[in-house]
Design an enzyme around this catalytic site. Sequence first.
Site, PDB file in Angstrom:
ATOM      1  CG  HIS A 100      -8.644  -2.880  -1.834  1.00 44.86           C
ATOM      2  ND1 HIS A 100      -8.512  -3.682  -0.724  1.00 44.86           N
ATOM      3  CD2 HIS A 100      -8.945  -1.641  -1.365  1.00 44.86           C
ATOM      4  CE1 HIS A 100      -8.734  -2.953   0.370  1.00 44.86           C
ATOM      5  NE2 HIS A 100      -8.994  -1.712  -0.003  1.00 44.86           N
ATOM      6  CG  LEU A 101      -3.352  -4.395  -6.859  1.00 51.86           C
ATOM      7  CD1 LEU A 101      -1.874  -4.716  -7.069  1.00 51.86           C
ATOM      8  CD2 LEU A 101      -3.869  -3.509  -7.984  1.00 51.86           C
ATOM      9  CG  ASN A 129      -9.068  -6.616   1.475  1.00 51.22           C
ATOM     10  OD1 ASN A 129      -8.189  -6.256   0.708  1.00 51.22           O
ATOM     11  ND2 ASN A 129     -10.243  -6.014   1.546  1.00 51.22           N
ATOM     12  CG  ASP A 134      -8.477  -1.283   4.217  1.00 48.24           C
ATOM     13  OD1 ASP A 134      -8.909  -0.356   4.917  1.00 48.24           O
ATOM     14  OD2 ASP A 134      -8.859  -1.489   3.059  1.00 48.24           O
ATOM     15  CG  HIS A 161     -10.277   4.410   4.602  1.00 50.60           C
ATOM     16  ND1 HIS A 161     -10.593   4.233   5.928  1.00 50.60           N
ATOM     17  CD2 HIS A 161     -10.223   3.168   4.066  1.00 50.60           C
ATOM     18  CE1 HIS A 161     -10.730   2.947   6.185  1.00 50.60           C
ATOM     19  NE2 HIS A 161     -10.515   2.279   5.065  1.00 50.60           N
ATOM     20  CG  ASN A 194     -15.928   0.525   5.441  1.00 49.98           C
ATOM     21  OD1 ASN A 194     -15.521   1.435   6.148  1.00 49.98           O
ATOM     22  ND2 ASN A 194     -15.993  -0.726   5.883  1.00 49.98           N
ATOM     23  CG  ASP A 221     -10.322   2.341   0.108  1.00 49.88           C
ATOM     24  OD1 ASP A 221      -9.917   1.174  -0.081  1.00 49.88           O
ATOM     25  OD2 ASP A 221     -11.302   2.607   0.829  1.00 49.88           O
TER      26      ASP A 221
END
Length: 428
Positions: free
Chosen positions: A58-59, A90, A150, A230, A276, A303
């Site tokens: 996630h960037l 996201n 995701d 995950h 999560n 993740d």
Amino acid sequence: MSKILIRGAKVLGGEPQDVLIDGETIAEVGTGLSADGAQVVEAGGKILLPGLVDLHTHLREPGREDSETVLTGTKAAAVGGFTAVHAMANTFPVADTAGVVEQVWRLGKESGYCDVQPIGAVTVGLEGKKLAELGAMHESAAGVRVFSDDGKCVDDAVIMRRALEYVKAFDGVVAQHAQEPRLTEGAQMNEGIVSAELGLGGWPAVAEESIIARDVLLAAHVGSRVHICHLSTAGSVEIVRWAKSKGWNVTAEVTPHHLLLTDELVRSYNPVYKVNPPLRTEADVLALREALADGTIDCVATDHAPHPHEDKDCEWGAAAMGMVGLETALSVVQHTMVDSGLLDWAGVADRMSFRPAHIGRLEGHGRPVSVGEPANLTLLDSAYRGEVDPAGFASRSRNTPYEGRELPGRVTHTFLRGRATVVDGKLA
């Protein structure tokens, strides 16, 4: 382009060898190599691996640059030994159009620290109601092949089936966040003895396992590819193992934190452990390790989920879910898998480079350390031992569960197409 001679490295943990990089490619591999004018890196028995590939990062950019940007995230990736990351959809706005995925892709090109391959959303706005522009995102400059909502599960079976059918046309893959939403309403941690004692809402294993069971059946029905994000429970492992025994096109990933940490840590009420899917039991952790070792789980994915300080420095119930992971992933894998004897370094290369690159159909990464191949390489000092200090992270966020914990291994050099992005453990 300059020449770089890596001297005395244990390629995939084997006998010491020299590797000569000329420009963007590996020119020679052998012993006693020399090259006029080459910059020499004395590897001294360090482990040389192909550049790591993360299928799940996630960037945060665009929209949440307070927690991470493409630049800071790729710096963190390079420090962790990664030469390519897949950026989750996201963001704000969501990466559900060709325009947004191209923006992320171009920001990655500009950063120069590692390649960024955007992941497209499966549904518009991650809302699970209408398919996003899957074909347009694939045909864009970003060339998207992996699609995921995701953070949210594609819980509608009809939408999931349509997505699997659509991506089959261009050998794409749907990466599912397996979480039946109605079974996890108000959930705060793994459902079990600890949640009962703490009085926190339980997150049952079946919420994950039921979605995985459905989706492997759907993938088999339409003859498409599904990837499980995950994976976290022993039951999920058995479902994936069964699906693979049928010859179905199913792959799965596990995070470093699910290989090491358990729900017992939640007794501290420290929100750094809120994630999560949630941390599970010791039995789950051991099952995940064995499944990664035997190949049932295909790869390790971080993740990496950065959050600003205020989103974690609060009471447990209000805290955001997620942990940063790019800079510690290889150390955790060494600790849980290599030092325990479950994997050798060739196995690590397979699970953290070859397989994730293959699942994402990422060209130029996950390649052998051999002549003519792109010089995407990671040099690791596996003898190093040190405490994790988030103050020195390249990531913009500090929400690591390993602060103060001693972990083995330190990436000393990372090379992206022959150019050093990390030298002596520091960003070049």
